[in-house]
Design an enzyme around this catalytic site. Structure first.
Site, PDB file in Angstrom:
ATOM      1  CB  SER A 137      48.615  42.877  35.666  1.00  0.00           C
ATOM      2  OG  SER A 137      48.162  42.836  34.325  1.00  0.00           O
ATOM      3  CE1 TYR A 150      46.311  47.961  35.620  1.00  0.00           C
ATOM      4  CE2 TYR A 150      47.518  46.493  34.147  1.00  0.00           C
ATOM      5  CZ  TYR A 150      46.600  46.679  35.169  1.00  0.00           C
ATOM      6  OH  TYR A 150      45.967  45.589  35.728  1.00  0.00           O
TER       7      TYR A 150
HETATM    8  P1  NAD Z   1      37.787  46.673  40.323  1.00  0.00           P
HETATM    9  O1  NAD Z   1      37.618  48.000  39.666  1.00  0.00           O
HETATM   10  O2  NAD Z   1      36.641  45.702  40.348  1.00  0.00           O
HETATM   11  O3  NAD Z   1      38.284  46.872  41.841  1.00  0.00           O
HETATM   12  C1  NAD Z   1      39.191  47.881  42.178  1.00  0.00           C
HETATM   13  C2  NAD Z   1      39.113  48.092  43.678  1.00  0.00           C
HETATM   14  O4  NAD Z   1      40.044  49.133  44.032  1.00  0.00           O
HETATM   15  C3  NAD Z   1      37.746  48.583  44.153  1.00  0.00           C
HETATM   16  O5  NAD Z   1      37.481  48.048  45.441  1.00  0.00           O
HETATM   17  C4  NAD Z   1      37.932  50.090  44.235  1.00  0.00           C
HETATM   18  O6  NAD Z   1      37.027  50.737  45.114  1.00  0.00           O
HETATM   19  C5  NAD Z   1      39.356  50.159  44.726  1.00  0.00           C
HETATM   20  N1  NAD Z   1      39.995  51.443  44.477  1.00  0.00           N
HETATM   21  C6  NAD Z   1      40.028  52.145  43.313  1.00  0.00           C
HETATM   22  N2  NAD Z   1      40.704  53.291  43.479  1.00  0.00           N
HETATM   23  C7  NAD Z   1      41.122  53.296  44.784  1.00  0.00           C
HETATM   24  C8  NAD Z   1      41.862  54.220  45.573  1.00  0.00           C
HETATM   25  N3  NAD Z   1      42.303  55.376  45.051  1.00  0.00           N
HETATM   26  N4  NAD Z   1      42.111  53.915  46.861  1.00  0.00           N
HETATM   27  C9  NAD Z   1      41.641  52.763  47.401  1.00  0.00           C
HETATM   28  N5  NAD Z   1      40.934  51.849  46.698  1.00  0.00           N
HETATM   29  C10 NAD Z   1      40.678  52.135  45.416  1.00  0.00           C
HETATM   30  O7  NAD Z   1      39.061  46.052  39.629  1.00  0.00           O
HETATM   31  P2  NAD Z   1      39.642  44.563  39.592  1.00  0.00           P
HETATM   32  O8  NAD Z   1      39.516  44.128  38.193  1.00  0.00           O
HETATM   33  O9  NAD Z   1      39.125  43.715  40.667  1.00  0.00           O
HETATM   34  O10 NAD Z   1      41.189  44.909  39.878  1.00  0.00           O
HETATM   35  C11 NAD Z   1      41.861  44.631  41.083  1.00  0.00           C
HETATM   36  C12 NAD Z   1      43.349  44.507  40.790  1.00  0.00           C
HETATM   37  O11 NAD Z   1      43.551  43.473  39.842  1.00  0.00           O
HETATM   38  C13 NAD Z   1      43.997  45.756  40.212  1.00  0.00           C
HETATM   39  O12 NAD Z   1      45.288  45.939  40.769  1.00  0.00           O
HETATM   40  C14 NAD Z   1      44.108  45.417  38.729  1.00  0.00           C
HETATM   41  O13 NAD Z   1      45.161  46.113  38.100  1.00  0.00           O
HETATM   42  C15 NAD Z   1      44.377  43.934  38.810  1.00  0.00           C
HETATM   43  N6  NAD Z   1      44.095  43.184  37.587  1.00  0.00           N
HETATM   44  C16 NAD Z   1      42.823  43.148  37.047  1.00  0.00           C
HETATM   45  C17 NAD Z   1      42.582  42.420  35.882  1.00  0.00           C
HETATM   46  C18 NAD Z   1      41.210  42.314  35.221  1.00  0.00           C
HETATM   47  O14 NAD Z   1      41.100  41.807  34.095  1.00  0.00           O
HETATM   48  N7  NAD Z   1      40.119  42.735  35.862  1.00  0.00           N
HETATM   49  C19 NAD Z   1      43.651  41.742  35.276  1.00  0.00           C
HETATM   50  C20 NAD Z   1      44.925  41.797  35.859  1.00  0.00           C
HETATM   51  C21 NAD Z   1      45.127  42.529  37.010  1.00  0.00           C
END
Ligand code: NAD
Length: 255
Positions: A137, A150
């Protein structure tokens, strides 16, 4: 019709791939010919649709525990590409931060990647080829208030990635981070109407002044853009890219 795609014969595990960024990465690797193992939560109909569309397996393991991580790896079998993407967030001042949330965020966003990597690496070493890609991130490079767990976990996974890169440098395995800024997901989109109402702002004001306050391009990153970068890191031409942390954040961390 072309020859075989460059990931034909490769098996890729993407954690947290039932939605958002993980799903886009899984789709991108599938388009290049990889066999996909999905992981993450979702109802039966969603999982059935995704496994059908991608011809994928799905292992429904909770990665906040060591047992869950080991269950995932046993279910996935040997993988050539490991994408540690599952993650969660909680926002609170440090002196009010729920201790169970701290533990869960460190477990999922950081420790799970250690478990999946330690179990995946022997097969990759034997094959003389592997790709470890960690969704970090912008918060692996910079901090924001109220996100102590985080930011700590994301800085941690950046360090773990660099260590993996050095240890594995002569094995044919690369390890890199992708560090998105604000990514357009349904979760973000769904917040807009409520935020407009709560703050008395227009849709444009919510997007530019609230959500994208830190993102100079004033555009959300698209999940497909993250997927494309992950696929690039799996290409043969990326074999000497290791230990890197690729920002895809509209300039956020350039400031
Ligand atoms: P999202 O909520 O759409 O997806 C999260 C995924 O993780 C889902 O498939 C969910 O079922 C799974 N998950 C949640 N808890 C879990 C657990 N205990 N065990 C197994 N799977 C689990 O989120 P996203 O935005 O796609 O985020 C994905 C990654 O990207 C994360 O690591 C997040 O920190 C990172 N990220 C997101 C953003 C953003 O703006 N959305 C920015 C930077 C980094």
């Amino acid at each position: 019709m072309g020859g075989p795609m460059f990931l034909s014969g490769k098996r890729a595990l993407v954690t947290g791939s039932t939605s958002g960024i993980g799903l886009a990465i899984a789709q991108a690797l599938h388009r290049e010919g990889a066999a996909i193992v999905l992981n993450g939560f979702g109802d039966e109909a969603l999982i059935a649709r995704l496994t059908g569309e991608l011809g994928a397996d799905h292992v429904n393991a909770d990665l906040t525990t060591r047992a869950g991580c080991e269950e995932l790896m046993a279910g996935a079998g040997p993988v050539d590409i490991l994408v540690n993407n599952a993650g969660m967030q909680h926002v609170a001042p440090v002196d009010e931060f729920p201790v169970d949330k701290w533990d869960a965020i460190i477990a999922l966003n950081l420790t799970a990647a250690f478990h999946t990597a330690r179990i995946s690496v022997p097969h990759m070493k034997a094959a003389g080829w592997g790709r470890i890609i960690n969704t970090a991130s912008a918060h692996s490079l910079t901090a924001s208030p109220f996100k102590s767990a985080y930011v700590a976990a994301k800085h941690g996974i950046a360090g773990l990635t660099k260590t993996l890169a050095l240890e594995l440098a002569q094995t044919g395995i690369t390890a890199n981070c992708i560090s998105p800024g604000y990514v357009w997901t349904s979760l973000v989109e769904n917040q807009i109407p409520d935020t407009m109402a709560a703050r008395g702002l227009s849709r444009e004001q919510v997007i530019n002044d609230v959500l994208l306050a830190k993102q100079p391009t004033k555009r959300f990153v698209q999940p497909d853009e993250v997927g494309a970068l992950a696929a690039f890191l799996c290409r043969p031409e990326a074999g000497n890219i290791t230990g890197a942390n690729y920002s895809i954040d509209g300039g956020w961390t350039a400031e």
